[in-house]
Design a protein around this motif. Structure first.
Motif, PDB file in Angstrom:
ATOM      1  N   CYS A  20      72.812 -34.261 -59.069  1.00  0.00           N
ATOM      2  CA  CYS A  20      73.355 -34.800 -58.006  1.00  0.00           C
ATOM      3  C   CYS A  20      73.315 -34.011 -56.458  1.00  0.00           C
ATOM      4  O   CYS A  20      73.277 -34.473 -55.485  1.00  0.00           O
ATOM      5  CB  CYS A  20      75.041 -35.138 -58.120  1.00  0.00           C
ATOM      6  SG  CYS A  20      75.940 -33.759 -58.312  1.00  0.00           S
ATOM      7  N   GLU A  21      73.253 -32.697 -56.720  1.00  0.00           N
ATOM      8  CA  GLU A  21      72.924 -31.830 -55.616  1.00  0.00           C
ATOM      9  C   GLU A  21      71.487 -31.962 -55.051  1.00  0.00           C
ATOM     10  O   GLU A  21      71.373 -32.409 -53.709  1.00  0.00           O
ATOM     11  CB  GLU A  21      73.074 -30.401 -56.037  1.00  0.00           C
ATOM     12  CG  GLU A  21      72.731 -29.480 -54.924  1.00  0.00           C
ATOM     13  CD  GLU A  21      72.786 -27.815 -55.362  1.00  0.00           C
ATOM     14  OE1 GLU A  21      72.787 -26.989 -54.504  1.00  0.00           O
ATOM     15  OE2 GLU A  21      72.828 -27.593 -56.824  1.00  0.00           O
ATOM     16  N   LEU A  22      70.563 -32.214 -55.813  1.00  0.00           N
ATOM     17  CA  LEU A  22      69.273 -32.409 -55.281  1.00  0.00           C
ATOM     18  C   LEU A  22      69.135 -33.971 -54.750  1.00  0.00           C
ATOM     19  O   LEU A  22      68.668 -34.068 -53.572  1.00  0.00           O
ATOM     20  CB  LEU A  22      68.105 -32.279 -56.200  1.00  0.00           C
ATOM     21  CG  LEU A  22      66.691 -32.159 -55.837  1.00  0.00           C
ATOM     22  CD1 LEU A  22      66.309 -31.196 -54.781  1.00  0.00           C
ATOM     23  CD2 LEU A  22      65.857 -32.125 -57.182  1.00  0.00           C
ATOM     24  N   ALA A  23      69.716 -34.692 -55.441  1.00  0.00           N
ATOM     25  CA  ALA A  23      69.852 -36.304 -55.011  1.00  0.00           C
ATOM     26  C   ALA A  23      70.446 -36.173 -53.526  1.00  0.00           C
ATOM     27  O   ALA A  23      70.052 -37.055 -52.828  1.00  0.00           O
ATOM     28  CB  ALA A  23      70.847 -37.106 -56.001  1.00  0.00           C
ATOM     29  N   MET A  24      71.576 -35.674 -53.321  1.00  0.00           N
ATOM     30  CA  MET A  24      72.234 -35.482 -51.971  1.00  0.00           C
ATOM     31  C   MET A  24      71.177 -35.066 -50.950  1.00  0.00           C
ATOM     32  O   MET A  24      71.405 -35.306 -49.686  1.00  0.00           O
ATOM     33  CB  MET A  24      73.539 -34.826 -51.953  1.00  0.00           C
ATOM     34  CG  MET A  24      74.570 -35.541 -53.000  1.00  0.00           C
ATOM     35  SD  MET A  24      75.123 -37.102 -51.953  1.00  0.00           S
ATOM     36  CE  MET A  24      75.611 -36.440 -50.530  1.00  0.00           C
ATOM     37  N   MET A  25      70.310 -34.132 -51.347  1.00  0.00           N
ATOM     38  CA  MET A  25      69.389 -33.393 -50.409  1.00  0.00           C
ATOM     39  C   MET A  25      68.318 -34.625 -50.158  1.00  0.00           C
ATOM     40  O   MET A  25      68.008 -34.563 -48.846  1.00  0.00           O
ATOM     41  CB  MET A  25      68.622 -32.287 -50.962  1.00  0.00           C
ATOM     42  CG  MET A  25      69.475 -31.042 -51.202  1.00  0.00           C
ATOM     43  SD  MET A  25      68.524 -29.833 -51.911  1.00  0.00           S
ATOM     44  CE  MET A  25      69.831 -28.347 -51.722  1.00  0.00           C
ATOM     45  N   ALA A  30      74.054 -40.798 -47.987  1.00  0.00           N
ATOM     46  CA  ALA A  30      74.524 -41.643 -49.013  1.00  0.00           C
ATOM     47  C   ALA A  30      75.677 -40.862 -49.731  1.00  0.00           C
ATOM     48  O   ALA A  30      75.806 -39.853 -49.495  1.00  0.00           O
ATOM     49  CB  ALA A  30      73.395 -42.150 -49.881  1.00  0.00           C
ATOM     50  N   THR A  31      76.469 -41.803 -50.321  1.00  0.00           N
ATOM     51  CA  THR A  31      77.750 -41.123 -51.170  1.00  0.00           C
ATOM     52  C   THR A  31      77.063 -40.530 -52.258  1.00  0.00           C
ATOM     53  O   THR A  31      75.731 -40.644 -52.559  1.00  0.00           O
ATOM     54  CB  THR A  31      78.516 -42.146 -51.762  1.00  0.00           C
ATOM     55  OG1 THR A  31      77.622 -43.162 -52.607  1.00  0.00           O
ATOM     56  CG2 THR A  31      79.222 -43.068 -50.624  1.00  0.00           C
ATOM     57  N   LYS A  32      77.710 -39.760 -53.032  1.00  0.00           N
ATOM     58  CA  LYS A  32      77.332 -39.041 -54.150  1.00  0.00           C
ATOM     59  C   LYS A  32      76.728 -39.929 -55.314  1.00  0.00           C
ATOM     60  O   LYS A  32      75.662 -39.888 -55.720  1.00  0.00           O
ATOM     61  CB  LYS A  32      78.286 -37.977 -54.720  1.00  0.00           C
ATOM     62  CG  LYS A  32      77.937 -37.245 -55.827  1.00  0.00           C
ATOM     63  CD  LYS A  32      79.316 -36.241 -56.266  1.00  0.00           C
ATOM     64  CE  LYS A  32      78.785 -35.575 -57.653  1.00  0.00           C
ATOM     65  NZ  LYS A  32      80.027 -34.724 -57.979  1.00  0.00           N
ATOM     66  N   GLU A  33      77.444 -40.964 -55.284  1.00  0.00           N
ATOM     67  CA  GLU A  33      77.002 -41.913 -56.443  1.00  0.00           C
ATOM     68  C   GLU A  33      75.752 -42.699 -56.038  1.00  0.00           C
ATOM     69  O   GLU A  33      74.919 -43.040 -56.963  1.00  0.00           O
ATOM     70  CB  GLU A  33      78.072 -42.972 -56.994  1.00  0.00           C
ATOM     71  CG  GLU A  33      79.375 -42.272 -57.496  1.00  0.00           C
ATOM     72  CD  GLU A  33      80.133 -41.443 -56.378  1.00  0.00           C
ATOM     73  OE1 GLU A  33      80.194 -41.529 -55.332  1.00  0.00           O
ATOM     74  OE2 GLU A  33      81.061 -40.763 -56.810  1.00  0.00           O
ATOM     75  N   SER A  34      75.720 -43.285 -54.758  1.00  0.00           N
ATOM     76  CA  SER A  34      74.608 -43.844 -54.476  1.00  0.00           C
ATOM     77  C   SER A  34      73.326 -43.006 -54.290  1.00  0.00           C
ATOM     78  O   SER A  34      72.249 -43.469 -54.587  1.00  0.00           O
ATOM     79  CB  SER A  34      74.685 -44.582 -53.076  1.00  0.00           C
ATOM     80  OG  SER A  34      73.665 -45.028 -52.420  1.00  0.00           O
ATOM     81  N   ALA A  35      73.331 -41.737 -53.951  1.00  0.00           N
ATOM     82  CA  ALA A  35      72.022 -40.854 -53.944  1.00  0.00           C
ATOM     83  C   ALA A  35      71.830 -40.474 -55.229  1.00  0.00           C
ATOM     84  O   ALA A  35      70.446 -40.549 -55.431  1.00  0.00           O
ATOM     85  CB  ALA A  35      72.780 -39.533 -53.322  1.00  0.00           C
TER      86      ALA A  35
END
Length: 81
Positions: A20-25, A30-35
Motif C-alpha cells: 500500500c505504501e508503494l501504491a500510494m507513491m 487516491a485513497t489507500k484502498e483505491s491506490a
C-alpha cells in the motif's frame, strides 16, 4: 504542493515497501484502498512484469514487496512520484 525544493528532492530508493505504501507513491491523490486496487490492476495487466516478479518469488498475499521485486516494478513502471 511539493514539500521539497529542487535541491532537496529525494531520489526514489528501492527497498522493502508495504504494497500500500508503494501504491500510494504511484497514486498519491487516491485513497489507500483505491491506490492499492489500481496498483494491483497495473501489476496484473503487465504479463512480462508478473513473470519476472513470480520468478523473483513474488507472493500476491504478502503485505510487503522485497527490494528485488520493487526493482522489477520500477523497471517496468518507472519511478513513482
Amino acid at each position: 504542493m511539493n514539500r521539497y525544493t529542487d535541491d532537496e528532492q529525494e531520489a526514489f530508493k528501492p527497498r522493502l515497501y508495504k504494497k500500500c505504501e508503494l501504491a500510494m507513491m504511484y497514486f498519491p491523490n487516491a485513497t489507500k484502498e483505491s491506490a492499492s486496487r489500481s496498483f494491483r490492476r497495473w501489476l496484473s495487466r503487465c504479463g512480462m512484469m508478473m513473470r519476472e516478479l513470480e520468478a523473483a518469488g513474488y507472493d500476491k498475499n504478502r503485505q510487503y514487496l522485497l527490494k528485488p521485486e520493487v526493482e522489477i516494478i520500477v523497471k517496468h513502471l518507472g519511478e513513482p512520484y
